[in-house]
Write an enzyme that holds these catalytic residues in place. Structure first.
Site, PDB file in Angstrom:
ATOM      1  CG  HIS A 160      -2.306  -0.871   1.092  1.00 43.56           C
ATOM      2  ND1 HIS A 160      -2.517  -0.773   0.094  1.00 43.56           N
ATOM      3  CD2 HIS A 160      -2.043  -1.727   1.981  1.00 43.56           C
ATOM      4  CE1 HIS A 160      -3.619  -2.438   0.173  1.00 43.56           C
ATOM      5  NE2 HIS A 160      -3.056  -2.916   1.553  1.00 43.56           N
ATOM      6  CG  ASP A 195      -2.765  -8.248   0.548  1.00 41.53           C
ATOM      7  OD1 ASP A 195      -2.336  -9.264   1.708  1.00 41.53           O
ATOM      8  OD2 ASP A 195      -4.133  -7.693   0.719  1.00 41.53           O
ATOM      9  CG  HIS A 197      -6.612  -5.284   1.978  1.00 43.65           C
ATOM     10  ND1 HIS A 197      -5.715  -6.328   2.564  1.00 43.65           N
ATOM     11  CD2 HIS A 197      -7.503  -4.853   2.148  1.00 43.65           C
ATOM     12  CE1 HIS A 197      -6.449  -6.824   3.652  1.00 43.65           C
ATOM     13  NE2 HIS A 197      -7.425  -5.626   3.685  1.00 43.65           N
ATOM     14  CG  ASP A 284      -4.792 -10.394   3.523  1.00 49.49           C
ATOM     15  OD1 ASP A 284      -5.190 -10.796   2.033  1.00 49.49           O
ATOM     16  OD2 ASP A 284      -4.438  -9.022   3.466  1.00 49.49           O
TER      17      ASP A 284
HETATM   18  C1  OKP Z   1      -2.310  -4.357   5.025  1.00 47.34           C
HETATM   19  B1  OKP Z   1      -2.637  -5.532   3.474  1.00 47.34           B
HETATM   20  C2  OKP Z   1     -10.013  -2.700   9.598  1.00 47.34           C
HETATM   21  C3  OKP Z   1      -9.557  -1.593   8.337  1.00 47.34           C
HETATM   22  C4  OKP Z   1      -8.078  -2.206   7.996  1.00 47.34           C
HETATM   23  C5  OKP Z   1      -6.660  -1.211   6.707  1.00 47.34           C
HETATM   24  C6  OKP Z   1      -6.414  -2.840   5.875  1.00 47.34           C
HETATM   25  C7  OKP Z   1      -4.402  -2.902   5.165  1.00 47.34           C
HETATM   26  C8  OKP Z   1      -3.710  -4.139   5.114  1.00 47.34           C
HETATM   27  N1  OKP Z   1     -10.354  -1.996  10.106  1.00 47.34           N
HETATM   28  N2  OKP Z   1      -7.987  -1.307   6.918  1.00 47.34           N
HETATM   29  O1  OKP Z   1      -2.745  -5.256   2.324  1.00 47.34           O
HETATM   30  O2  OKP Z   1      -3.043  -6.595   3.966  1.00 47.34           O
HETATM   31 ZN    ZN Z   2      -4.012  -7.218   2.593  1.00 43.96          ZN
END
Ligand code: OKP
Ligand code: ZN
Length: 342
Positions: A160, A195, A197, A284
């Protein structure tokens, strides 16, 4: 394959993450890697090697100089300004205001260099982020030296982070840095991001580049962090037109659709003429992940590793997310074992 890993990741463990209107223990916590290490050892996956100190040049190649200076001194400046707690950006770079002047005050600077307020900066954040980048550098060197594959057990994660903004638990984009190291050596490179995200930072860094393909499978940004990037119509710009491929998917997505998206991405990786592959390895997409909404089961990660191996490319795995703590080790090592067994 060898794993590259630094104990200095422990220096980054914020007291709290802003989540659901509450301060909670960060999902991205040191114990995540303990589960991965335990599983690597239990399954005899190969040596676990500590990297040397980070080389700044590859980090500077993908990061803005002012941003790196900020990261290095941010916590000290925050303390010097009289703040009691850890650094949390309260005022994020706004729409309709000026971004051509970087504030002098640390609270303002943090807002300029941050895109998501869940991510705190602590006394040890910079050192931990550097150690994470060092693991990726050492693993990249291992692949460059002729290893078929290597695993950088990076923490904190990186995908990110853009050239000049942190957020989403990320500070230095380890995968983008490693990809740039391959590309600088003249190799056509792909970053495949599995991932959950979207890897907004990686996409952003290579968006106008033809030599580095970015392909990402992730939760539809309409419903999932990072919300403001990751749609299917983002295909690259200028010379990079066509060298960006997003596969946003809906809540409940399981192997059938996810595996088909991976197959499609693999076709693009081949068509790109990829010579070096970097995998942003988050786990994830797992069904029990507490902050994600896909439905992969542990065996699916093995199958993903097998599909990636079938490309036959020198491959660098870089750890990103995965928060179903007790399954993070199994799912991560399943990808690596699937790769090696294929
Ligand atoms: C990082 B990676 C929790 C919200 C979290 C950020 C997520 C970051 C993920 N309530 N928001 O891509 O695993
Ligand atoms: Zn992630």
């Amino acid at each position: 394959m060898k794993t590259f890993f630094s104990e200095d990741h422990r220096k980054h463990f914020p007291q709290a993450e802003l989540s659901g209107g509450q301060f909670v223990t960060p999902f991205e916590r040191p114990s995540r890697v303990e589960y991965v290490l335990a599983e690597l050892k239990a399954r005899g996956m190969g040596d676990i090697v500590a990297p040397g100190a980070a080389d700044m040049a590859p980090i500077e190649a993908i990061c803005d100089a002012g941003y790196l200076a900020f990261l290095q001194s941010a916590f000290a400046e925050w303390k010097a300004d009289g703040n009691a707690g850890e650094l949390i950006a309260g005022c994020i770079t706004p729409r309709g205001m000026r971004t051509d002047r970087i504030p002098t005050n640390i609270d303002g600077k943090a807002g300029y260099y941050c895109h998501a307020a869940e991510t705190a900066i602590t006394a040890g954040t910079w050192e931990a982020a550097l150690s994470s980048a060092a693991s990726a550098q050492a693993a990249q060197a291992e692949v460059t030296a002729g290893a078929r594959a290597a695993f950088a057990l990076c923490r904190p994660p990186g995908h990110h982070a853009t050239a000049d903004q942190y957020g989403g638990y990320c500070f230095i984009n380890n995968a983008a840095m490693a990809a740039q190291m391959f590309a600088a050596a003249g190799q056509r490179t792909t970053v495949l991001d599995i991932d959950f995200h979207h890897g907004n930072g990686t996409q952003n860094i290579f968006y106008d580049r033809e030599d580095v393909l970015f392909a990402s499978l992730h939760g539809d940004p309409a419903d999932a962090y990072p919300y403001f990037l990751g749609h299917a119509d983002e295909r690259g710009t200028g010379a990079g037109e066509g060298a960006n491929a997003n596969y946003p998917m809906k809540s409940g997505t399981a192997w059938d659709e996810w595996g088909a998206a991976l197959d499609d991405a693999i076709g693009k990786i081949r068509a790109h003429g990829t010579e070096a592959l970097v995998v942003s390895l988050g786990v994830d997409a797992y069904k029990d992940d507490p902050i994600s909404f896909f439905r992969l089961v542990s065996d699916d990660f093995t199958r993903a590793g097998e599909k990636i191996a079938a490309l036959g490319l020198p491959t660098l795995f870089v750890m990103e997310g995965g928060y179903a703590i007790e399954a993070v080790g199994i799912n991560t090592v399943n990808v690596l074992a699937g790769f090696e067994g294929a």
